[in-house]
Design an enzyme around this catalytic site. Structure first.
Site, PDB file in Angstrom:
ATOM      1  N   GLY A   1       0.839  -1.198   0.000  1.00 23.04           N
ATOM      2  CA  GLY A   1       0.000   0.000   0.000  1.00 23.04           C
ATOM      3  C   GLY A   1       0.868   1.239   0.000  1.00 23.04           C
ATOM      4  CD  GLN A  34       3.464   5.687   2.987  1.00 24.51           C
ATOM      5  OE1 GLN A  34       2.499   5.180   2.425  1.00 24.51           O
ATOM      6  NE2 GLN A  34       4.450   4.963   3.491  1.00 24.51           N
ATOM      7  CB  CYS A  49       5.470   2.009   7.612  1.00 28.07           C
ATOM      8  SG  CYS A  49       4.959   3.517   6.771  1.00 28.07           S
ATOM      9  CG  LEU A  50       6.691   1.004   1.548  1.00 24.61           C
ATOM     10  CD1 LEU A  50       6.016   1.332   0.229  1.00 24.61           C
ATOM     11  CD2 LEU A  50       7.816  -0.003   1.354  1.00 24.61           C
ATOM     12  CG  HIS A 101      -0.386   1.134   7.437  1.00 26.22           C
ATOM     13  ND1 HIS A 101       0.593   0.623   8.267  1.00 26.22           N
ATOM     14  CD2 HIS A 101       0.267   1.930   6.551  1.00 26.22           C
ATOM     15  CE1 HIS A 101       1.776   1.102   7.905  1.00 26.22           C
ATOM     16  NE2 HIS A 101       1.607   1.895   6.854  1.00 26.22           N
ATOM     17  CD  GLU A 102      -1.300   2.454   3.004  1.00 31.42           C
ATOM     18  OE1 GLU A 102      -0.785   3.571   3.161  1.00 31.42           O
ATOM     19  OE2 GLU A 102      -0.634   1.407   2.953  1.00 31.42           O
ATOM     20  CG  HIS A 122       0.554   6.661   5.931  1.00 39.25           C
ATOM     21  ND1 HIS A 122       1.684   7.090   6.578  1.00 39.25           N
ATOM     22  CD2 HIS A 122       0.784   5.363   5.614  1.00 39.25           C
ATOM     23  CE1 HIS A 122       2.565   6.079   6.639  1.00 39.25           C
ATOM     24  NE2 HIS A 122       2.035   5.022   6.062  1.00 39.25           N
TER      25      HIS A 122
END
Ligand code: GNR
Ligand code: NI
Length: 167
Positions: A46, A51, A91-92, A133-134, A137
């Site tokens: 995702g 991000q 997480c990226l 999670h997204e 963000h």
């Protein structure tokens, strides 16, 4: 298409609250294509626009094994949520850090697709985790914010040291 640089925790820009998308135009479609490419290349399951330092409510997700089921969520909002699951998250924007986070097991999410059509879907398991999670963000929250203050401090230190070495 182009790969976009991903912001690294604790970059303060990860705390910005993203704005609702009012017009889905050529720029939106280009951003979604670039986000998808960036997510697949990372690789991740995702990516939120936050991000890549674009503070609009846009998310791409692909939790499929074959990486051929791209989902695009514009202006996603959570409705009903049921149950609890605890899973290891990464997480990226926080590379190398993985820890358990408690999430709803099932969620209903309303959003617009790339044609601007309003849609509602139910998700469970990993897809439900990823959606939560997204959306975090988009609201300026990283999974690290769900951990203890001690863990947050350790992770922040580690990331800052790593950035110093890499720079
Ligand atoms: O690639 C990712 N994997 C992942 C694993 C468990 C829970 C959440 C995620 S999302 C993450 C990609 C990312 O950082 N999205 O914001
Ligand atoms: Ni993330």
């Amino acid at each position: 298409m182009s790969l976009l640089p991903i912001l690294r925790f604790p970059d303060p820009r990860l705390k910005k609250v993203a704005a609702f998308v009012t017009r889905i135009d050529e720029d939106t479609r280009k951003l979604v294509a670039d986000m998808a490419e960036t997510m697949y290349e990372a690789p991740g399951i995702g990516l939120a626009a936050t991000q890549v330092d674009v503070h609009k409510r846009i998310v791409v997700i692909d939790v499929s094994e074959e990486k051929n089921e791209l989902r695009v969520f514009i202006n996603p909002t959570l409705g009903r949520s049921e149950g609890v699951q605890i899973g290891e998250e990464g997480c990226l924007s926080v590379p190398g850090i993985f820890d358990k986070v408690e999430r709803a097991e099932r969620v209903t999410v309303s959003y617009q697709d790339l044609d601007g059509k309003e849609r509602t879907m139910e998700a469970e398991g990993l897809l439900a985790v990823c959606i939560q999670h997204e959306i975090d963000h988009l609201n300026g929250t990283v999974f690290v914010d769900h951990l203890s203050l001690l863990k947050q401090a350790r992770i922040k230190n580690k990331m800052l040291k790593q950035a110093r070495v890499t720079a």
